[in-house]
Design an enzyme around this catalytic site. Structure first.
Site, PDB file in Angstrom:
ATOM      1  N   TYR A   1       0.643  -0.734  -0.316  1.00 42.13           N
ATOM      2  CA  TYR A   1       0.354   0.197  -0.058  1.00 42.13           C
ATOM      3  C   TYR A   1       0.733   0.927  -0.209  1.00 42.13           C
ATOM      4  CZ  TYR A   1      -4.055   2.675   1.566  1.00 42.13           C
ATOM      5  OH  TYR A   1      -5.528   3.503   1.000  1.00 42.13           O
TER       6      TYR A   1
ATOM      7  N   LYS B   1      -1.115  -1.168  -3.968  1.00 44.13           N
ATOM      8  CA  LYS B   1      -2.427   0.090  -4.249  1.00 44.13           C
ATOM      9  C   LYS B   1      -1.472   0.810  -4.585  1.00 44.13           C
ATOM     10  CE  LYS B   1      -5.889   1.825  -1.871  1.00 44.13           C
ATOM     11  NZ  LYS B   1      -6.679   1.661  -0.521  1.00 44.13           N
TER      12      LYS B   1
END
Length: 292
Positions: free
Chosen positions: A133, A161
């Site tokens: 992330y 992400k």
């Protein structure tokens, strides 16, 4: 596994302040029925920092059951800036979790060599594939395309992400030369369309609680090369996302979901406060017919 739209579910609360687990089940089922490829539990949108360990465990349990019944992946968010405790949390994940969304170490701001060492250590012991992330405006930690590309070569690191607040040069560089099997999913809702145009596999989008099918259609349009339809959808959905993020996430989204009878209250836990009536009504209107 990491393609299409994955919805990072809100955590609904009952009027008593307790987690409304039945509403989580209903919400997960609805977004999957409308075209989501999977769901994410315990992300930022789920107010994970405000949940107790028991609440987190039950959220995972409910989502794992729904995803198992539908045959779709469940990704669970894990935050931590300490490698050892993050590794322990990964090993404690229950059956039914397909992947873990793990933040780049925050606050400490290690070197990029430290970021590589952190994720390589996690990858060596994780029971499920990892998704990095990358959200530097929350972590305070920049990570280059070269670093992400190096990490993407590890067989247990499945993707990233990507949420840098826009389309930057590193996004262009990364998507121009991806490691085999490494997926890039957009995490900035308003910029998902241009990221898909560059070759992203999909997105983890809080906005996709609403207009889920249209976001799924946007992914399909770019992947099919239908640029005209994709541009039209992308512009309209970006306006929906802007309205849903007019106040701190997930306050407006919860307000709209409550207004539509999908969750029992619009409540959030401190330090968040519920969204204003104006923001909720404007977002609800924007999300009524996106992409038409």
């Amino acid at each position: 596994m990491l393609r299409g739209i994955h919805v990072p579910l809100v955590t609904p609360f009952a009027a008593t302040g307790e987690v409304a687990f039945d509403a989580i089940e209903k919400l997960a089922g609805q977004v999957l029925d409308e075209g989501a490829s999977g769901v994410v539990a315990l992300g930022t949108t789920g107010e994970v920092a405000a949940l107790t360990p028991d609440e987190r465990a039950r959220v995972i349990e409910v989502c794992a059951r729904i995803c198992g019944e539908r045959g779709v992946p469940l990704t669970v968010g894990l935050t931590g800036n300490d490698t050892r405790s993050t590794a322990e949390a990964l090993k404690a994940l229950p059956q039914g979790v397909a992947a873990a969304l793990v933040t780049v170490p925050y606050f400490l701001r290690p070197s990029e060599r430290g970021v590589v060492a952190h994720f390589e250590a996690l990858a060596e012991g994780t029971p499920v594939p990892l998704m990095i992330y990358h959200i530097p405006y929350r972590t305070g930690q920049a990570v280059s395309a070269a670093t992400l590309r190096r990490l993407g070569g590890h067989p247990m690191i499945a993707g990233v992400k990507y949420a840098t607040g826009g389309i930057d040069q590193d996004a262009v560089d990364l998507l121009g030369d991806l490691p085999e099997g490494f997926a890039v999913l957009g995490g900035d809702d308003a910029f998902i369309s241009p990221l898909l145009a560059l070759g992203a596999s999909g997105g983890i989008l809080a906005s996709a609680h609403l207009a889920t099918g249209r976001f799924a259609e946007l992914v399909d349009a770019w992947h099919a090369g239908d640029a005209a339809r994709a541009r039209e959808l992308g512009h309209r959905l970006a306006r929906v996302s802007a309205a849903l993020f007019a106040e701190p996430n997930p306050t407006v989204i919860k307000g709209v979901l409550h207004a539509r009878g999908l969750i029992p209250t619009p409540d959030v836990r401190l330090p968040l406060l519920p969204a204003s009536e104006r923001a909720v009504s404007q977002a609800d209107l924007a999300a009524v017919r996106p992409g038409r």
